[in-house]
Write an enzyme that holds these catalytic residues in place. Structure first.
Site, PDB file in Angstrom:
ATOM      1  CG  ASP A 127      -0.249  -0.218   2.499  1.00  0.00           C
ATOM      2  OD1 ASP A 127       0.826  -0.061   2.684  1.00  0.00           O
ATOM      3  OD2 ASP A 127      -0.904  -0.234   3.419  1.00  0.00           O
ATOM      4  CB  SER A 128       4.531   1.807  -0.157  1.00  0.00           C
ATOM      5  OG  SER A 128       4.680   0.454  -0.891  1.00  0.00           O
TER       6      SER A 128
ATOM      7  CD  GLU B 181       0.428  -1.715   8.254  1.00  0.00           C
ATOM      8  OE1 GLU B 181       0.074  -0.775   9.065  1.00  0.00           O
ATOM      9  OE2 GLU B 181       0.908  -1.220   7.058  1.00  0.00           O
TER      10      GLU B 181
ATOM     11  CE  LYS C 184       3.251  -5.925   4.211  1.00  0.00           C
ATOM     12  NZ  LYS C 184       2.950  -4.999   4.864  1.00  0.00           N
TER      13      LYS C 184
ATOM     14  CD  GLU D 226       8.049  -0.080   7.959  1.00  0.00           C
ATOM     15  OE1 GLU D 226       8.229   1.027   7.487  1.00  0.00           O
ATOM     16  OE2 GLU D 226       6.983  -0.864   7.827  1.00  0.00           O
TER      17      GLU D 226
END
Length: 269
Positions: free
Chosen positions: A45-46, A118, A116, A185
């Site tokens: 989503d970057s 978060e 993925k 991260e």
């Protein structure tokens, strides 16, 4: 050659062999990265930052992720050895179990091999349900960009002992729930090493030191295309007259031989 799968990544961890991941958002760069030996293509989503021009990942929709996943999947299939395609579920796409399942369906049907998400152990019901339905899951801990407002900015996570211990416990619980991969991260290198040694599943790091099983970078960052702040953990591989595919290959080689990341790319507790 057989495509990269979660079994490939697990076997690499078990052998102590490093693997690499890069973000990809279109067919051309996906094919180039896979042909350079990158094992995991992250449709991140970057793309909200580097493709769409937003200040954060928050505006990205599931439809955006499905569109870019389909493009990456098409390019990846043209590579001699296709990579594993992992796709982010974007901001608020899994606020409820039902939302998470429906949005995972969309990106998996678009061509992802893994999703993925978060968070930490509050994700356990989603991880369990996705696993029962055949969807591999990577859980992203530490600095989670979708929570940047709650975290108060882009800051290293897990520096305090109690928070480090809690992150280890979260990782163990997620593994027990059926998570297939973890991504850390911006956590201290010592904490990432501890987690990697504690869990049996592969651990990918970004700004997490050299002791994780794999490394990931945003493609634009490692090609020196970042027009804003360059994070400490980034290295520009598009140097010395290399073309893009040679830069991808150099990144892969340096991760596998232990040259990248160096101590200067990590964080201390």
């Amino acid at each position: 050659m057989n495509p990269i799968s979660i079994r490939t990544l697990q076997a690499m961890k078990d052998r102590g062999e490093k693997f690499t991941s890069l973000t990809a958002y279109d067919a051309t760069y996906a094919q180039l990265a896979a042909e350079a030996g990158v094992e995991v293509l992250l449709v991140g989503d970057s793309l909200g930052n580097v493709v769409q021009g937003h200040d954060s990942t928050l505006p990205v929709s599931t439809d955006d992720m499905a569109y870019h996943t389909a493009a990456v999947a098409r390019g990846n299939r043209r590579a001699e050895r296709p990579a594993l395609v992992m796709t982010d579920l974007p901001f608020m796409a899994y606020g409820t179990l039902e939302q998470g399942l429906e949005n995972a369906r969309k990106v998996m049907q678009a061509g992802a091999h893994m999703v993925k998400v978060e968070g930490d152990d509050w994700l356990i019901p989603l991880v369990e349900s996705l696993g029962r339905q055949g969807v591999p899951v990577c859980v992203h801990l530490g600095l989670t960009p979708q929570s940047v407002n709650k975290l108060g900015g882009y800051r290293v996570q897990g520096k305090e002992q109690d928070k480090a211990d809690a992150m280890v416990a979260h990782c163990q619980a997620l593994e027990a729930a059926g998570a297939d991969v973890l991504l850390l991260e911006c956590v201290p290198s010592s904490l990432a090493a501890r987690i990697t040694a504690t869990v049996g599943i592969p651990v990918i790091g970004i700004g997490a030191g050299a002791d994780t099983d794999g490394q990931v970078l945003v493609m634009h960052d490692m090609l020196g295309l970042n027009t804003g702040h360059t994070p400490k953990f980034v290295k520009n591989f598009l140097t010395g007259g290399r073309n893009v595919q040679q830069a991808f290959a150099a990144y892969t080689e340096e991760v596998k031989n232990g040259q990248f990341p160096a101590a200067e790319h990590g964080f201390s507790a």
